[in-house]
Motif scaffolding. Structure first.
Motif, short mmCIF file in Angstrom:
data_model
loop_
_atom_site.label_atom_id
_atom_site.label_comp_id
_atom_site.label_asym_id
_atom_site.label_seq_id
_atom_site.Cartn_x
_atom_site.Cartn_y
_atom_site.Cartn_z
N ALA A 1 46.49 -15.81 -7.25
CA ALA A 1 45.52 -15.22 -6.31
C ALA A 1 44.29 -14.66 -7.01
O ALA A 1 43.28 -14.39 -6.38
CB ALA A 1 46.20 -14.12 -5.48
N ALA A 2 44.38 -14.46 -8.31
CA ALA A 2 43.26 -13.87 -9.05
C ALA A 2 42.22 -14.94 -9.40
O ALA A 2 42.56 -16.09 -9.64
CB ALA A 2 43.77 -13.20 -10.32
N GLY A 3 40.98 -14.52 -9.44
CA GLY A 3 39.92 -15.44 -9.85
C GLY A 3 39.77 -15.40 -11.36
O GLY A 3 40.53 -14.74 -12.06
N ARG A 4 38.78 -16.11 -11.84
CA ARG A 4 38.50 -16.09 -13.27
C ARG A 4 37.78 -14.81 -13.61
O ARG A 4 36.82 -14.43 -12.95
CB ARG A 4 37.63 -17.27 -13.65
CG ARG A 4 38.36 -18.59 -13.61
CD ARG A 4 37.51 -19.62 -14.24
NE ARG A 4 37.77 -19.57 -15.67
CZ ARG A 4 38.05 -20.64 -16.40
NH1 ARG A 4 38.06 -21.81 -15.83
NH2 ARG A 4 38.28 -20.54 -17.68
N VAL A 5 38.24 -14.16 -14.65
CA VAL A 5 37.61 -12.92 -15.08
C VAL A 5 37.48 -12.95 -16.60
O VAL A 5 38.40 -13.32 -17.31
CB VAL A 5 38.41 -11.68 -14.60
CG1 VAL A 5 39.82 -11.70 -15.13
CG2 VAL A 5 37.72 -10.39 -14.97
N SER B 1 42.16 -7.84 -9.12
CA SER B 1 42.52 -8.34 -7.79
C SER B 1 41.34 -8.34 -6.83
O SER B 1 41.33 -9.10 -5.85
CB SER B 1 43.68 -7.54 -7.20
OG SER B 1 43.27 -6.23 -6.86
N LEU B 2 40.33 -7.54 -7.10
CA LEU B 2 39.13 -7.51 -6.25
C LEU B 2 38.13 -8.61 -6.59
O LEU B 2 37.11 -8.74 -5.93
CB LEU B 2 38.46 -6.13 -6.35
CG LEU B 2 39.25 -4.99 -5.72
CD1 LEU B 2 38.62 -3.64 -6.07
CD2 LEU B 2 39.35 -5.17 -4.21
N GLY B 3 38.42 -9.37 -7.65
CA GLY B 3 37.58 -10.52 -7.96
C GLY B 3 36.41 -10.27 -8.89
O GLY B 3 35.41 -10.98 -8.84
N ALA B 4 36.53 -9.28 -9.76
CA ALA B 4 35.46 -9.04 -10.73
C ALA B 4 35.26 -10.27 -11.61
O ALA B 4 36.21 -10.99 -11.90
CB ALA B 4 35.79 -7.83 -11.61
N SER B 5 34.03 -10.50 -12.03
CA SER B 5 33.77 -11.62 -12.93
C SER B 5 33.98 -11.23 -14.39
O SER B 5 34.25 -12.09 -15.23
CB SER B 5 32.35 -12.14 -12.74
OG SER B 5 31.41 -11.13 -13.05
N ALA B 6 33.87 -9.94 -14.69
CA ALA B 6 34.07 -9.47 -16.06
C ALA B 6 34.55 -8.03 -16.03
O ALA B 6 34.13 -7.23 -15.18
CB ALA B 6 32.78 -9.56 -16.85
N ILE B 7 35.43 -7.72 -16.97
CA ILE B 7 35.93 -6.35 -17.14
C ILE B 7 35.89 -6.02 -18.62
O ILE B 7 36.41 -6.76 -19.44
CB ILE B 7 37.37 -6.18 -16.62
CG1 ILE B 7 37.46 -6.55 -15.14
CG2 ILE B 7 37.86 -4.75 -16.85
CD1 ILE B 7 38.89 -6.60 -14.60
N GLY B 8 35.25 -4.91 -18.93
CA GLY B 8 35.25 -4.40 -20.30
C GLY B 8 36.12 -3.16 -20.34
O GLY B 8 35.99 -2.28 -19.49
N VAL B 9 37.01 -3.09 -21.31
CA VAL B 9 37.88 -1.93 -21.48
C VAL B 9 37.52 -1.28 -22.80
O VAL B 9 37.50 -1.94 -23.84
CB VAL B 9 39.37 -2.33 -21.48
CG1 VAL B 9 40.25 -1.09 -21.64
CG2 VAL B 9 39.74 -3.10 -20.21
N VAL B 10 37.22 0.01 -22.74
CA VAL B 10 36.82 0.75 -23.93
C VAL B 10 37.71 1.98 -24.05
O VAL B 10 37.92 2.70 -23.08
CB VAL B 10 35.34 1.18 -23.84
CG1 VAL B 10 34.93 1.99 -25.05
CG2 VAL B 10 34.44 -0.03 -23.67
N SER B 11 38.24 2.18 -25.25
CA SER B 11 39.11 3.32 -25.51
C SER B 11 38.75 3.91 -26.87
O SER B 11 37.97 3.32 -27.62
CB SER B 11 40.57 2.87 -25.49
OG SER B 11 41.43 3.97 -25.71
#
Length: 163
Positions: free
Chosen positions: A53-57, A22-32
């Motif tokens: 409302a979300a941008g492209r991520v 929702s804050l408009g990050a361009s990329a998110i990596g999730v590691v578990s």
């Protein structure tokens, strides 16, 4: 937008990932610890990103033991550590090395449970913040919900500092 790396796949990580979308990050990596858990959180982020409302991520996911460069790489502009453990595994250190030089570190653990992360961030010359402010604001939201009164943030902050 900025690139955020989230370590963890529990409830806190899920909330963090949704907020980062929702804050408009361009990329998110999730590691578990397991790729499947990371993929589940990335799928949640994909649903959040599909909202108007979300941008492209760009989303990626990986297991903690994976090589960062082969799994979405970096450099990441932010590290959010949403792991229950207070120790940093050797595999986790690989992901720390995939951060951009000025990337800050946020550990949702706080006080003594964030000691090792705080030390690692200092060793890498990174700005660090633990989860104490998150705890403060969660408590304030709960106080306001149950009492319908404005939370005494200053008193609550002082009490946390004294604990």
């Amino acid at each position: 937008g900025r690139r955020a790396l989230v370590l963890g796949a529990g409830g806190a990580a899920r909330s963090v990932v949704s907020s980062i979308v929702s804050l408009g990050a361009s990329a998110i990596g999730v590691v578990s610890r397991t790729e499947k858990h990371a993929a589940d959180v990335a799928a949640l982020a994909a649903r959040a990103a599909a909202r108007p409302a979300a941008g492209r991520v760009k989303l990626s996911h990986a297991a903690l033991a994976d090589e960062p460069a082969a799994r979405g790489g970096g450099p990441w502009d932010l590290l959010v550590r949403a792991l229950a453990t207070d120790t940093i595994a050797e595999e986790e250190d690989l992901w720390w090395r995939s951060l951009a030089p000025s990337a800050p570190v946020r550990d949702l653990n706080y006080a003594e449970r964030a000691r090792e992360t705080r030390a690692r961030a200092a060793a890498y010359g990174r700005r660090f913040e633990d989860g104490i402010s998150l705890l403060l604001h969660q408590g304030a939201a709960s106080f306001e919900f149950w009492t319908r009164a404005r939370a005494p943030l200053a008193a609550m902050k002082a009490a946390l500092g004294a604990a």
